[in-house]
Write a protein that holds these residues in place. Structure first.
Motif, PDB file in Angstrom:
ATOM      1  N   ARG A 783       0.814  -1.217   0.000  1.00  0.00           N
ATOM      2  CA  ARG A 783       0.000   0.000   0.000  1.00  0.00           C
ATOM      3  C   ARG A 783       0.847   1.267   0.000  1.00  0.00           C
ATOM      4  O   ARG A 783       0.466   2.271   0.566  1.00  0.00           O
ATOM      5  CB  ARG A 783      -0.972   0.004   1.182  1.00  0.00           C
ATOM      6  CG  ARG A 783      -1.989  -1.119   1.127  1.00  0.00           C
ATOM      7  CD  ARG A 783      -3.081  -0.947   2.153  1.00  0.00           C
ATOM      8  NE  ARG A 783      -4.119  -1.951   1.970  1.00  0.00           N
ATOM      9  CZ  ARG A 783      -5.211  -2.048   2.727  1.00  0.00           C
ATOM     10  NH1 ARG A 783      -5.398  -1.171   3.708  1.00  0.00           N
ATOM     11  NH2 ARG A 783      -6.103  -2.972   2.503  1.00  0.00           N
ATOM     12  N   THR A 877      -5.802   3.615  -4.099  1.00  0.00           N
ATOM     13  CA  THR A 877      -4.861   4.485  -3.406  1.00  0.00           C
ATOM     14  C   THR A 877      -5.674   5.615  -2.789  1.00  0.00           C
ATOM     15  O   THR A 877      -6.645   6.082  -3.393  1.00  0.00           O
ATOM     16  CB  THR A 877      -3.786   5.036  -4.371  1.00  0.00           C
ATOM     17  OG1 THR A 877      -2.849   5.820  -3.636  1.00  0.00           O
ATOM     18  CG2 THR A 877      -4.387   5.873  -5.460  1.00  0.00           C
ATOM     19  N   VAL A 943      -5.485   2.706  -8.846  1.00  0.00           N
ATOM     20  CA  VAL A 943      -4.070   2.983  -9.106  1.00  0.00           C
ATOM     21  C   VAL A 943      -3.805   3.085 -10.601  1.00  0.00           C
ATOM     22  O   VAL A 943      -3.069   3.952 -11.060  1.00  0.00           O
ATOM     23  CB  VAL A 943      -3.192   1.888  -8.466  1.00  0.00           C
ATOM     24  CG1 VAL A 943      -1.724   2.106  -8.812  1.00  0.00           C
ATOM     25  CG2 VAL A 943      -3.373   1.878  -6.956  1.00  0.00           C
TER      26      VAL A 943
END
Length: 986
Positions: A783, A877, A943
């Motif tokens: 992450r 994200t 992402v």
């Protein structure tokens, strides 16, 4: 009657205040009720059409709905409103424009064909995808009204096929299928785009596109099973061929196969199979069926098993296919087919009990099909054959003749498998022959007794005696079996049956049916030798008493392969109107270059995500103009550019990092200047300042929405600047943090510079130490941003050497990725000592998909096939948004981009802290400030494409407690809802 007069009077009043409300009420309640009850509301057409010029949007939309229903019936009155519809085509509201076009295309009068054509052409260039979709729907209507307009409509279809919006794709393909399905050349340049858009198209559009691409692939690609089919054909020997001829044929076929080149699947063929495979998990049964037929007709035999896995998902829901008394007969038979195909050793007892209840039904065709299904289960599962036989024998005492007759036919086929073990059943059936009147059942019993007369030597002659008495009154099919029984008994027991056989043959000699007369004359010459008998009389026993193979009970759908799977013709086993034959595979390879999209001045873009003020994501496009190769279009060009950037040397990366430090101050000054200006610049003006940089907000993956959202983002920057000076300070702090993170990161392939995952991050096993022969591999999604390419997910991999020797040359080979996915390999680990662990980071662009990335993990001695499949939460994200920004973006992602499910919080979700912890652990999202205590809000973006994802989670249960996800990609949103609900329900 009073109701109609009331409506006419109300419509005659000009629309102001109270009357306006009454009109809307009448539209919403009176008309739908009248039409739903089958009442004709066309008498009100003149009163309703007066309100077509109403300025109230709600009333105008409802008037258009009414006109669509009755415009074709009241054409003359509808023509009076043509000018109003034309003005509606220019209305600022996209719903009004679309409704006006829909009504205009519903007026079936040839005189307005030019007006309709002009309206469709203008709507095809409309800024709203909903209007363009309506234009695609109007094309088949105009074509059916005036087929001479086909050429102009094809031009519009060609234009709409180039549309990049998923809302239009399904509708224009439907228009293509109805107007010009033979114009395959229109699909060539749009083939790859349609394959890539398929996952995001609405469900019924997916069905249409898949069916069209199935026909397209059968004309443009080679048969993937061509070599196997040649081998199967060569293995069959001609009936009259000699051994020498067979050897020569084999040599010739072997030479032909040797000359034939090995089959290599076209990349576009593989693209279609890859992009349709995820749709096997669609919630729409029609989509699953369409993908199944595509794989059945296009995929190699080794991959067709995927269909069986998709259909196997129905096995746990066996009870859902139980038949109800209210089901139509055709549905009942289809459900029987499904239950029979799903039957196995574990559930057969349950299914047989269910079949027993079906036999009591009043539907005779359904009862016959149920008995046949029992026979098929007995044939397929040997363990229950005796049970099924005993159950069918019990049905022989049923009062219903149809049940008895069908049972006899099925028992006859089952007894052929093991006749010597079931002589008692044959005796029992012989005793029932006097009570059974159905001709087919009587004939089946006589055939069984004659075929296995040696097992019942005492009963068979007596049956023949009784049947000889009633011979003249029997049906033709029964008479033929009586003759056969007499012939077989004459050959095996001539002492008792010689005179009886001659009597039967004499009766048959003078029968009215010529088939029976011919059969009697033929059999007499075979079994009763005379001077005139031929040579065949010597082989009479071999002819009549030869061992016959046991029949195989097959499905009624077995012989329908000549129809396309899943079509109406396949269901009916007859060619339906409008059915299009599936084309044969081409013999030679068609030119694959026709699907290449040539772009003269293409823009090859490489995306870099920066962190803007308030944490908002900003997309920086670095553009370079030049001539691109005629490959797979702009998508493949950008993909090759990104893959090329991944092969840069470490020196170039170090140079760019040092240059970033020098340019930070200059960028900071420029950013301050932009914030101090009183008016926000438009994206086009900002691009003029720098010829090679264009700053756009990274909140959507659809290109048309970029400029609008960029303007909104800059306008938000101005508002925050004027309202508070804290934004500038936050900007500096966050920029400083960003630089520290970039400098502290280590690119993929650098060993030792890994990202330390937090304690809540889950570790997954990639390779077990037993399978890996001592090498254990685990991975996790850290992450953290992957610095070489921010569009990739950072995956941290840990290698542990549990062997007594060193492991050398650890690296990745042969990545097998889905379309659009990319991988950034880690640098090869040259040497790993025994007992030590090494951690590396690699990047994977999953292309906003939960499909696994497959590759080979190699050492100096072995290769291991492994795969990494991300949970949907790891494709996110976090994005920092204010409450106002959250509401604005949520307002843009309503309707089709919103998924809501009722949420039941688990016992452990007692407070807001636990809920936030579980949501952030499930998905990499950021908490958004919220003034309400009843819900929590989260924001993030994917992402790969930067699509915005907004999540609203209720913290207290209640009637309106719903989990809501707003996302441009429906598949991502659906999977995210499922995972969050599972996490919060525990």
């Amino acid at each position: 009657m009073c109701k109609k007069l009331l409506i006419k009077n109300l419509f005659s009043v000009k629309l102001y205040t109270v009357h306006q409300y009454l009109n809307v009420t009448l539209f919403l309640y009176v008309f739908p009720q009248m039409i739903a009850r089958g009442k004709n509301a066309s008498d009100l057409f003149p009163a309703v059409v007066k309100n077509v010029a109403c300025k109230n949007i709600e009333v105008k939309k409802l008037v258009y709905v009414y006109l669509v229903r009755y415009a074709e019936e009241q054409q003359d009155l509808a023509l009076l409103s043509i000018s109003t519809f034309q003005r509606g085509l220019k209305d600022p509201n996209q719903l009004i424009r679309a409704s006006a076009l829909r009504v205009l295309s519903s007026i079936r009068v040839t005189i307005i064909v030019p007006i309709m054509m002009l309206a469709i052409k203008e709507a095809a260039s409309d800024m709203s995808p909903y209007v363009r979709k309506t234009a695609a729907h109007a094309i088949p209507k105009l074509h059916s009204l005036d087929p001479e307009q086909k050429d102009q409509l094809i031009e519009v279809i060609e234009k709409l096929l180039a549309d990049k919006t998923t809302l239009v794709a399904g509708s224009v393909v439907m228009a293509f299928e109805e107007v010009c399905p033979d114009r395959i050349d229109l699909i060539h340049k749009n083939y790859r785009k349609l394959c890539n858009l398929l996952i995001d198209v609405e469900e019924w559009g997916q069905v249409v596109i898949i069916n069209m691409l199935t026909r397209y692939a059968r004309t443009q690609f080679l048969n993937p099973n061509i070599n196997e089919s040649l081998l199967e054909e060569s293995s069959e020997k001609a009936f009259y061929a000699s051994d020498d001829e067979e050897d020569e044929d084999k040599k010739a076929e072997a030479a032909t196969l040797a000359k034939r080149k090995p089959y290599v699947m076209d990349p576009d063929h593989r693209l279609l199979l890859r992009n349709t495979k995820p749709l096997l998990q669609s919630r729409n049964a029609a989509v699953v069926m369409a993908v199944a037929q595509l794989y059945f007709h296009l995929a190699p035999k080794a991959e067709v098993g995927i269909i069986a896995k998709a259909l196997g998902m129905f096995e746990p829901y066996l009870k859902s296919f139980y038949i109800r008394s209210t089901d139509p007969t055709q549905i009942k038979i289809l459900k029987l087919e499904v239950l029979t195909n799903l039957a196995n050793e574990t559930n057969i007892s349950t299914i047989l009990r269910e079949f027993q209840t079906y036999i009591k039904s009043m539907d005779k065709d359904f009862v016959a099909a149920s008995i046949q299904a029992i026979g098929r289960c007995a044939t397929n599962i040997g363990e229950v054959r005796d049970t099924c036989l005993n159950g069918l024998v019990q049905l022989l005492s049923n009062r219903d003749e149809l049940v008895v007759a069908e049972s006899v036919v099925v028992i006859k086929k089952l007894l052929q498998m093991q006749p010597e073990q079931h002589s008692d059943i044959i005796k029992h059936m012989a005793k029932l022959i006097d009570n059974i009147q159905v001709p087919m059942a009587r004939a089946s019993i006589l055939w069984l007794i004659g075929e296995y007369c040696e097992h019942v030597p005492k009963i068979a002659p007596d049956v023949l005696r009784n049947m000889a008495k009633t011979f003249t009154n029997e049906e033709d099919i029964v008479k033929l079996q009586i003759i056969n029984l007499a012939a077989k008994l004459y050959l095996t027991n001539s002492k008792q049956t010689k005179l009886l056989t001659q009597y039967v043959l004499n009766l048959a000699k003078y029968d009215q049916n010529y088939d029976i007369r011919d059969r009697a004359r033929f059999i007499r010459q075979l079994i009763v030798p005379t001077d005139k008998s031929g040579a065949l009389s010597k082989y009479a026993k071999k002819l009549f008493l030869a061992l016959k193979p046991a029949p195989v009970l097959q499905s009624t759908f077995k012989d329908r392969d000549h129809f396309q799977l899943g079509s109406l013709s396949h269901l009916l086993n007859a060619k339906a109107a409008g059915y299009q034959e599936l084309p044969d595979w081409p013999e030679s390879v068609p030119d694959p270059s026709v699907r290449n999209v040539e772009v003269k001045d293409s823009v090859c873009a490489r995306r870099t995500v920066l962190t803007g003020p308030e944490g908002a994501g900003v997309l920086l496009l670095q553009t370079t103009r030049g001539k691109s190769d005629s490959g797979s279009g702009s998508e493949s060009a950008s993909a090759s550019d990104e893959s090329g950037s991944g092969s840069e040397s470490e020196e170039s990366r170090e140079e760019t990092e040092s240059e970033d430090e020098e340019e930070d101050e200059e960028k900071e000054k420029k950013r301050k200047k932009r914030l101090d200006k009183t008016k926000a610049k438009k994206p086009a003006e900002e691009s003029a300042e720098s010829s090679d940089q264009l700053v756009l907000p990274n909140v959507s993956c659809s290109a048309p929405s970029f400029p609008q959202r960029a303007e909104q983002w800059h306008r938000g920057q101005k508002t925050r600047q004027e309202g508070s000076e804290e934004s500038e300070k936050c900007l500096r702090i966050r920029e400083r943090i960003r630089k520290q993170r970039i400098r502290g990161r280590v690119g993929g392939g650098v060993r030792g510079g890994t990202i330390a995952p937090s304690g809540s991050i889950k570790m997954y096993e990639l390779l077990h130490r037993i399978t890996g022969e001592g090498l254990a591999v685990e991975y996790c999604f850290s992450r953290q941003p992957f610095s070489p390419d921010p569009n990739m997910v950072a995956v941290q991999i840990q290698f542990t050497n549990n062997t007594n020797s060193e492991t050398k040359n650890l690296h990745i080979e042969e990545p097998r990725l889905q379309s659009g996915m990319r991988i950034r390999e880690f640098t090869e680990i040259g040497l790993q000592p025994s007992g030590e662990s090494v951690t590396v980071v690699m990047g994977i662009d999953f292309c906003d998909s939960t499909q696994a990335a497959n590759f080979q993990l190699c050492t100096h001695t072995r290769k291991f096939f492994v795969s990494i499949q991300p949970p949907v939460g790891e494709l996110m994200t976090p994005v920092f948004l204010t409450e106002n920004d959250f509401k604005k973006e949520q307002g843009k992602l309503m309707g089709m981009n919103e998924i809501s499910e009722k949420l039941m919080l688990g016992e452990k979700c007692v407070n807001e802290h636990v809920i936030v912890e579980r949501v952030t652990a499930t998905a990499n999202l950021s908490r958004v400030p919220c003034g309400s205590e009843k819900e929590c809000r989260f924001a993030g973006k994917t992402v790969s494409s930067g699509c915005l994802v907004l999540v609203t989670v209720p913290t207290k249960e209640g009637g309106a407690a719903q989990l809501t996800v707003n996302c441009e990609k429906m598949l991502i949103g659906t999977l995210l809802v499922k995972d969050i609900m599972q996490a919060l329900s525990q």
